[in-house]
Scaffold this motif. Sequence first.
Motif, mmCIF file in Angstrom:
data_model
loop_
_atom_site.group_PDB
_atom_site.id
_atom_site.type_symbol
_atom_site.label_atom_id
_atom_site.label_comp_id
_atom_site.label_asym_id
_atom_site.label_seq_id
_atom_site.Cartn_x
_atom_site.Cartn_y
_atom_site.Cartn_z
ATOM 1 N N PHE A 73 -8.558 2.467 -4.740
ATOM 2 C CA PHE A 73 -7.894 3.707 -5.138
ATOM 3 C C PHE A 73 -8.629 4.867 -4.462
ATOM 4 O O PHE A 73 -9.775 5.168 -4.780
ATOM 5 C CB PHE A 73 -7.949 3.867 -6.673
ATOM 6 C CG PHE A 73 -7.160 5.051 -7.176
ATOM 7 C CD1 PHE A 73 -5.868 4.899 -7.673
ATOM 8 C CD2 PHE A 73 -7.718 6.332 -7.157
ATOM 9 C CE1 PHE A 73 -5.143 5.991 -8.126
ATOM 10 C CE2 PHE A 73 -7.002 7.436 -7.613
ATOM 11 C CZ PHE A 73 -5.705 7.256 -8.099
ATOM 12 N N ASN B 185 -3.959 2.511 -3.039
ATOM 13 C CA ASN B 185 -3.332 3.810 -3.294
ATOM 14 C C ASN B 185 -4.079 4.869 -2.494
ATOM 15 O O ASN B 185 -5.263 5.088 -2.698
ATOM 16 C CB ASN B 185 -3.394 4.124 -4.792
ATOM 17 C CG ASN B 185 -2.530 5.322 -5.115
ATOM 18 O OD1 ASN B 185 -2.640 6.358 -4.451
ATOM 19 N ND2 ASN B 185 -1.675 5.201 -6.110
ATOM 20 N N THR C 146 0.847 -1.209 0.000
ATOM 21 C CA THR C 146 0.000 0.000 0.000
ATOM 22 C C THR C 146 0.880 1.256 0.000
ATOM 23 O O THR C 146 1.941 1.280 0.602
ATOM 24 C CB THR C 146 -0.948 -0.052 1.213
ATOM 25 O OG1 THR C 146 -1.965 -1.019 0.908
ATOM 26 C CG2 THR C 146 -1.605 1.291 1.508
ATOM 27 N N LYS C 147 0.382 2.273 -0.728
ATOM 28 C CA LYS C 147 1.192 3.483 -0.879
ATOM 29 C C LYS C 147 0.421 4.725 -0.437
ATOM 30 O O LYS C 147 -0.763 4.871 -0.744
ATOM 31 C CB LYS C 147 1.618 3.644 -2.341
ATOM 32 C CG LYS C 147 2.494 2.482 -2.773
ATOM 33 C CD LYS C 147 3.194 2.670 -4.066
ATOM 34 C CE LYS C 147 4.274 1.603 -4.248
ATOM 35 N NZ LYS C 147 3.981 0.290 -3.646
#
Length: 451
Positions: free
Chosen positions: A400, A375, A357-358
């Motif tokens: 997202f 994201n 995960t970012k």
Amino acid sequence: MTLASIILAAGEGTRMRSKLPKVLHPVAGKPMIRYAQEAVANLVDVPPVLVVGHGAEAVKAAVGDGADYALQAQQLGTGHAVLMAKPLLLGKADLILVTYGDMPLLRGETLEKLVQLHKQSGGPVTMTSFIGDEARGFGRVVRAESGHVTAIVEQADATPEQLAIREYNVGAYCFSGDWLWSALGEIPVSPKGEYYLTDLVGLAVTAGFALESLVLDDPDEAIGLNTRVHLAEAEKVMRKRINESWMLAGVTILDPATTYIEADVRIGVDSLILPNTTLRGQTVIGEDCEIGPDTILIDTQVGDHVQLLASVLEQAQVADHVTMGPYCHLRKGAILDEGVHLGNFGEVKDSYLGPGTKMGHFSYIGNAKIGRDVNIGAGTITCNYDGERKNLTEIGDEVFIGSDTMLVAPLKIGDRSVTGAGSVVTHDVPEDTLVIGVPAKEVRKLEKNDQ
Ligand code: UD1
Ligand code: CA
């Protein structure tokens, strides 16, 4: 020969000017009394006896079952303090080491040498001394022309000639047990109304014994802590010792002078610690990591191959291959799984972020469970607090979250869903769904590869 040990820790430590008993002041993050206890732990045949008095309960709590305890209700001096341990040790030990609780730098190996020297010497007491430039209020070692020790004179009672002596009493002794117990009763009361343990040296000499002193090679070991100035000196020496031990164990420390590693921290080989980094408490770092510059870790677990730049992590867990910073803050209960990336200005508290995960920029994640490969867009906030309760946000895999999304908890977002930039999400979002707006509304179901 049975060896026992007595550690004196009943004094208030008035010169520290503190509410905390002196021996509980930490050095490299650990109460100094624990160093004294650890120094003797491997040498003795019976548990060390800690003489407690001032702040007895707190001191006992810091050492726990690592020692037996004797109470000195009134602090009538170091000789009187040793007497308090007599009922616990009488007849149980041939030799007795006596040390003070305010000397955290004294090494176990040095005490071992002291015991060896005592066994060779014919005297009933063997002491330790060092030659130095700074008096620090230490007792002076008076020697006869023959070179034998004749007395220890306390600074307060010393003549100007004695004050000029540069050999000082460290405050670690090895006694023959039987002699100690009988001689303690003969200590005269000092002008200050105390019974000085150091007077036993003079008594033994008067009785005709020739005494030996172990002169320390490393005078830093003798730094006894009476004031906070001494505390800072000890801290500096301890820091150097800790840093050097990690370097010798395979850790690169670019600038030891600005690297602060507390005593209980662990670091894996080939990790690199960059300047201005503080590692505290029970922090554990794996192998091949790059930590710093400008990073603080407190009670935090870090896996292997992790990079942390200019960030603060408290009671957090970070798995392998995580990259973070600059300027992130992980608070209590933040758990980042493998390969998570936090860019700049991220805060995470009481939350789990799944593998891959970012979260690149300017986000707050609190009380959330987030899946894998999510994201988290710039400026995302979990609105976890409604004024009364902390509410949970659950986000599935491969979601997202668009930039500037407000996630108003309690809230669930299903796998692979998308939130549009600037959405304020107040209701649960099913899987594979696009929501946008304020408050966010469902727009349509998403097809595969639709993101
Ligand atoms: C002591 C020595 C001094 C030595 C110095 C080294 C004596 C009389 N003097 O002086 O020669 O150079 O240490 O650091 O021993 N304590 C008790 N009960 C008491 C008094 C003290 O338990 O009634 C404990 C204190 O908590 C402390 C230790 O004994 O841990 C030493 O006492 P402190 O007052 O610090 O002695 P110094 O003046 O430093
Ligand atoms: Ca002292």
